[in-house]
Write an enzyme that holds these catalytic residues in place. Structure first.
Site, PDB file in Angstrom:
ATOM      1  N   SER A   1       4.567 -13.487  -1.680  1.00  0.00           N
ATOM      2  CA  SER A   1       3.370 -14.174  -1.269  1.00  0.00           C
ATOM      3  C   SER A   1       3.407 -15.651  -0.545  1.00  0.00           C
ATOM      4  O   SER A   1       2.560 -15.814   0.144  1.00  0.00           O
ATOM      5  CB  SER A   1       2.591 -14.255  -2.663  1.00  0.00           C
ATOM      6  OG  SER A   1       2.256 -13.080  -3.272  1.00  0.00           O
TER       7      SER A   1
ATOM      8  N   ILE B   1     -10.508   8.184 -20.877  1.00  0.00           N
ATOM      9  CA  ILE B   1     -11.485   8.906 -21.432  1.00  0.00           C
ATOM     10  C   ILE B   1     -11.384  10.465 -20.969  1.00  0.00           C
ATOM     11  O   ILE B   1     -11.563  10.971 -22.140  1.00  0.00           O
ATOM     12  CB  ILE B   1     -13.056   8.597 -20.375  1.00  0.00           C
ATOM     13  CG1 ILE B   1     -13.260   7.119 -20.766  1.00  0.00           C
ATOM     14  CG2 ILE B   1     -13.880   9.508 -20.721  1.00  0.00           C
ATOM     15  CD1 ILE B   1     -14.507   6.661 -19.739  1.00  0.00           C
TER      16      ILE B   1
ATOM     17  N   GLY C   1      -8.462  11.794 -21.747  1.00  0.00           N
ATOM     18  CA  GLY C   1      -7.460  12.131 -22.901  1.00  0.00           C
ATOM     19  C   GLY C   1      -6.481  12.967 -22.121  1.00  0.00           C
ATOM     20  O   GLY C   1      -6.007  12.630 -21.001  1.00  0.00           O
TER      21      GLY C   1
ATOM     22  N   GLU D   1      -1.420  -6.787   0.719  1.00  0.00           N
ATOM     23  CA  GLU D   1      -2.524  -7.613   1.370  1.00  0.00           C
ATOM     24  C   GLU D   1      -2.873  -8.885   0.767  1.00  0.00           C
ATOM     25  O   GLU D   1      -3.956  -9.429   0.567  1.00  0.00           O
ATOM     26  CB  GLU D   1      -3.686  -7.077   1.961  1.00  0.00           C
ATOM     27  CG  GLU D   1      -4.257  -7.192   3.265  1.00  0.00           C
ATOM     28  CD  GLU D   1      -3.435  -6.922   4.142  1.00  0.00           C
ATOM     29  OE1 GLU D   1      -2.497  -6.503   4.101  1.00  0.00           O
ATOM     30  OE2 GLU D   1      -3.867  -7.372   5.468  1.00  0.00           O
TER      31      GLU D   1
END
Lengths: 416, 364
Positions: A146, A367, A369, A393
């Site tokens: 970075s 959700i 599973g 990015e």
């Protein structure tokens, strides 16, 4: 006047891209996830043909064509908006495959953002050729992620031959293999002309395929987006013509122009990268809804939260996250189209997209599973694919830093 | 074609509201909260900005057209000053706008001009009911056809200015549909209860109301005997509350930002610490995201889009969480000072929680 109507040309393009996504991407999505580093030539060749027919190509809108005598009625520019929609649609199909779409990619975006008109003409023409051609951008180094001002790759001017000599190593170059070894493409390499100058010394250089001293040394194995190659590039006394340094003639002077060029590139590309993540998350929500409906679960809208089931609440919250993030993207690219300074909005869209697409894809697996976790469905793949949105990015944290500096009116020194 | 720019008229209106919000509402908000009321003169001054009047067509006494987009812009700006004050100024809209949206031509001609052409007066509406799972589409207050009219029965809560209002619209469940009924003050069976004492917006007078077999003529039903569609009214209430959430959150964000830039800690400003700067960055991002979501929902209403109701619901859902997150963080960034009533952030945090509860207290 505030308006949210999708421009007609974009709506039409969207229908065409949906067909591409459904027929050329989804059927091979799983295969290329499980066969990392295999090249999806069918998709690449098809897209090369199709994109040329559509007049689209790289990650930056084309300059307006100059029309002989009578100027047409002026329409607001929608180039970046069109790209955002396009990338969202293709990434809905498969973001790994989207990343190997021929055209200039981030490399062309950098040329577009920082090059002179002559340079754009010279370097971008290859992306409209018959053969699929790729472009990439090389910024990250083993010791500089970075913090791009810490870049160590050097560019030294050999005045006698009027050539630049580049030395260094770049990593995490998306599409670098295809740009340098599978096509006559290019990589925009960021190097310093004065290592003591920090950011002020940074300059973008166009490194073309076939340049002696340039070598792809490693192909990474990744969590997701496996259809896309991520490589290391070593530059060893790589010689480039003088004019391969992007920008105006005074590029040699010690200004921060180089760094600003990099940042200008990011202002343009961050909302577009956010758009790709949003494509993955939309695919996830749509499949989740379909799978839930197969199990007899239908989402009810309009109820107070007190009356919603936990799944309904999660689903509705995810829709809020997804759509609001998408609108941030639209606003950022609309600003780019209208030549409004947008670093704040570009980074905001990236921050939010990075957050919400990871949350949505992670929640969807939970959700569903055992079905969500299974490779029988694509939910687990999208979970892995989506995570990169919050990393490349500019990580979510780097983009927060940019948002924070903007809203606080702080320089990089005041807010490190 | 996308655009995120306000029209010239919108800019002028928002500028005017902003001046009022900063020089009147914001300055008086603290005292008004402690004293449980705004001075009438301040409410009247807000009314004279003509925001509601400009959204009513000429034939009904106004001088413009209703626009939900302009409405959410205005509601944000008023609420940025103070939410209780914003609600007070906009109260007559609770009566006028539903009539405009759902009333018969006769009702519009008869009922709207006396409110719109006069000074600010307390005309109001009763929607909210005192149950944890209150659902505007499934009311416990009932209306039943009874001879030549309707009989209303049930309990309402949070009814603005009920004690002084000349008339109110009462929403009731008629065979599973939410329908509005115009109830004049003094109608037998309409019982105004005690004033509500709430966690926030305490400068806004709200009352409990009981409907004890209130008998009303057929002509009192919005839209007459054919009735009306409740969806546009609820959609409007939702985007209005979401806009107020944006306004309150923006106020809290700005205050916390300025405080963090001003206060020293360990030799630097508080805002120079990433832990604080990142909180602020996330607050700003959240506010902008939900603002756009709500603008789009309002725009869909103006365009008559099929998805308008769903998007109003999504916008409010997002706004509920945004308001709580942002106002909570504003208090947190001020630390101990945030907890003290000398600073406004604790008031905004109390008001911020209200977004989830108060839908129906304003429409645009």
């Amino acid at each position: 006047m505030i308006d949210f109507e999708v421009p007609k040309p974009i709506a039409q393009q969207r229908v065409a891209l949906q067909t591409v996504a459904e027929n050329m991407m989804r059927p091979v999505s799983r295969y290329f996830d499980e066969h990392e580093h295999e090249v999806p030539w069918d998709y690449i060749n098809f897209m090369n043909m199709a994109m040329r027919a559509m007049g689209a190509g790289y990650l930056a809108p084309r300059e307006e064509k100059k029309n002989g005598d009578k100027p047409k009625e002026k329409r607001p520019p929608i180039g970046y908006q069109s790209l955002a929609f396009m990338l969202e649609s293709l990434s809905w199909g498969d973001v790994g495959l989207y990343l190997v779409t021929p055209g200039g990619g981030l490399g062309a975006a950098a040329v577009e953002a920082t090059g002179t008109p002559e340079q754009k003409k010279k370097f971008l023409a290859r992306f409209s050729e018959d053969k699929p051609t790729f472009g990439a951008m090389a910024m990250t180094e083993p010791q500089a992620g970075s913090d791009t001002s810490a870049i160590r790759t050097t560019a030294v001017l050999d005045r006698q031959n009027n050539e630049w000599i580049l030395n260094g190593e770049k990593i995490f170059v998306t599409g670098g293999h295809k740009s340098l070894e599978l096509s006559d493409g290019l990589v925009v390499v960021w190097a310093t002309i004065d290592p003591s100058a920090g950011r002020a010394g940074m300059r973008p250089f166009v490194v073309e395929a076939g340049t002696p001293g340039v070598k792809v040394t490693k192909m990474e194995h990744k969590l997701g987006i496996r259809a896309s190659d991520t490589v290391s590039i070593v530059l060893q006394d790589a010689r480039l013509p003088f004019e391969n340094i992007l920008g105006s003639p005074e590029v040699e002077a010690k200004t921060t122009r180089g760094f600003k060029g990099a940042m200008a590139t990011f202002d343009a590309t961050r909302p577009l990268v956010a758009a790709t993540g949003i494509g993955v998350a939309r695919a996830t929500l749509e499949l989740l809804k379909e799978l839930l409906e197969q199990q007899g679960v239908h989402i009810r809208y309009g109820l107070p939260r007190q009356k919603l089931t936990s799944i309904e609440k999660d689903f509705i919250d995810m829709e809020v996250m997804l759509h609001s993030a998408w609108l941030l993207v639209i606003k950022a690219v609309w600003m780019a189209d209208n030549r409004k300074h947008n670093p704040l909005e570009a980074s905001m869209s990236k921050v939010r997209a990075g957050d919400v697409v990871t949350k949505i894809t992670q929640k969807a697996v939970e959700i569903m599973g055992p079905l969500g976790y299974s490779r029988d469905h694509l939910l687990e793949k999208w979970f892995r694919d989506a995570k990169i949105t919050d990393i490349y990015e500019g990580t979510g944290q780097i983009n927060r830093l940019i948002v924070a500096r903007n809203i606080l009116d702080y320089s990089g020194r005041e807010l490190r | 074609m996308y655009s995120f720019e306000l029209s010239e008229e919108q800019k002028m209106l928002i500028d005017a509201i902003n001046r009022y919000a900063s020089s009147d509402l914001r300055l008086k908000a603290h005292d008004a909260d402690e004293e449980n009321q705004f001075a009438e003169s301040i409410v009247e001054k807000g009314w004279e900005l003509g925001f509601l009047q400009a959204s009513i067509p000429e034939q009904y006494g106004g001088f413009g057209e209703r626009s939900a987009v302009t409405g959410v812009l205005a509601a944000e700006e008023f609420a940025w000053g103070d939410m209780a004050g914003a609600l007070a100024v906009m109260t007559p809209g609770l009566y006028v706008t539903p009539i405009l949206l759902g009333g018969s031509e006769d009702q519009k001609l008869e009922l709207i001009p006396p409110v719109i052409e006069a000074e600010w007066q307390p005309y109001t509406a009763a929607l909210i009911e005192p149950y944890y799972d209150f659902d505007p589409n499934d009311l416990r207050t009932t209306a039943s056809l009874n001879g030549d009219g309707y009989t209303l029965k049930g309990k309402k809560a949070y009814v603005p200015y009920a004690a002084e209002a000349s008339a109110m619209i009462v929403y009731a469940n008629l065979d599973g549909l939410t329908q509005g009924f115009v109830v004049p003050a003094g109608t037998p069976g309409l019982e105004i209860g005690e004033r509500e004492k709430l966690m926030g917006i305490d400068a806004y007078p709200l009352y409990k109301v009981s409907l004890n077999d209130v008998h009303l003529p057929t002509s009192s039903r919005l839209g007459g005997s054919a009735g009306h569609d409740f969806a546009p009214i609820l959609d409007s209430a939702r985007v209005t509350m979401a806009a107020m959430a944006v306004g309150v959150s923006r106020a809290a964000f700005e205050y916390a930002r300025d405080y963090a830039k001003d206060r020293d800690v360990f030799g630097v400003k508080v805002a120079q610490k990433q832990s604080i700067a990142f909180m602020l960055a996330e607050m700003a991002t959240e506010i902008e995201a939900i603002r756009l979501l709500n603008w789009e929902a309002a725009w869909m209403q103006d365009q008559g889009k099929e998805e308008a109701s769903k998007h109003a619901y999504l916008a409010l859902t997002g706004a509920i969480d945004m308001a709580m997150m942002v106002t909570d963080r504003a208090v947190q960034i001020l630390g101990g000072h945030g907890y003290i009533r000398e600073h406004p952030v604790e008031l905004w945090m109390r008001n911020g929680r209200g977004i989830a509860i108060l839908t129906g207290l304003a429409v645009i």
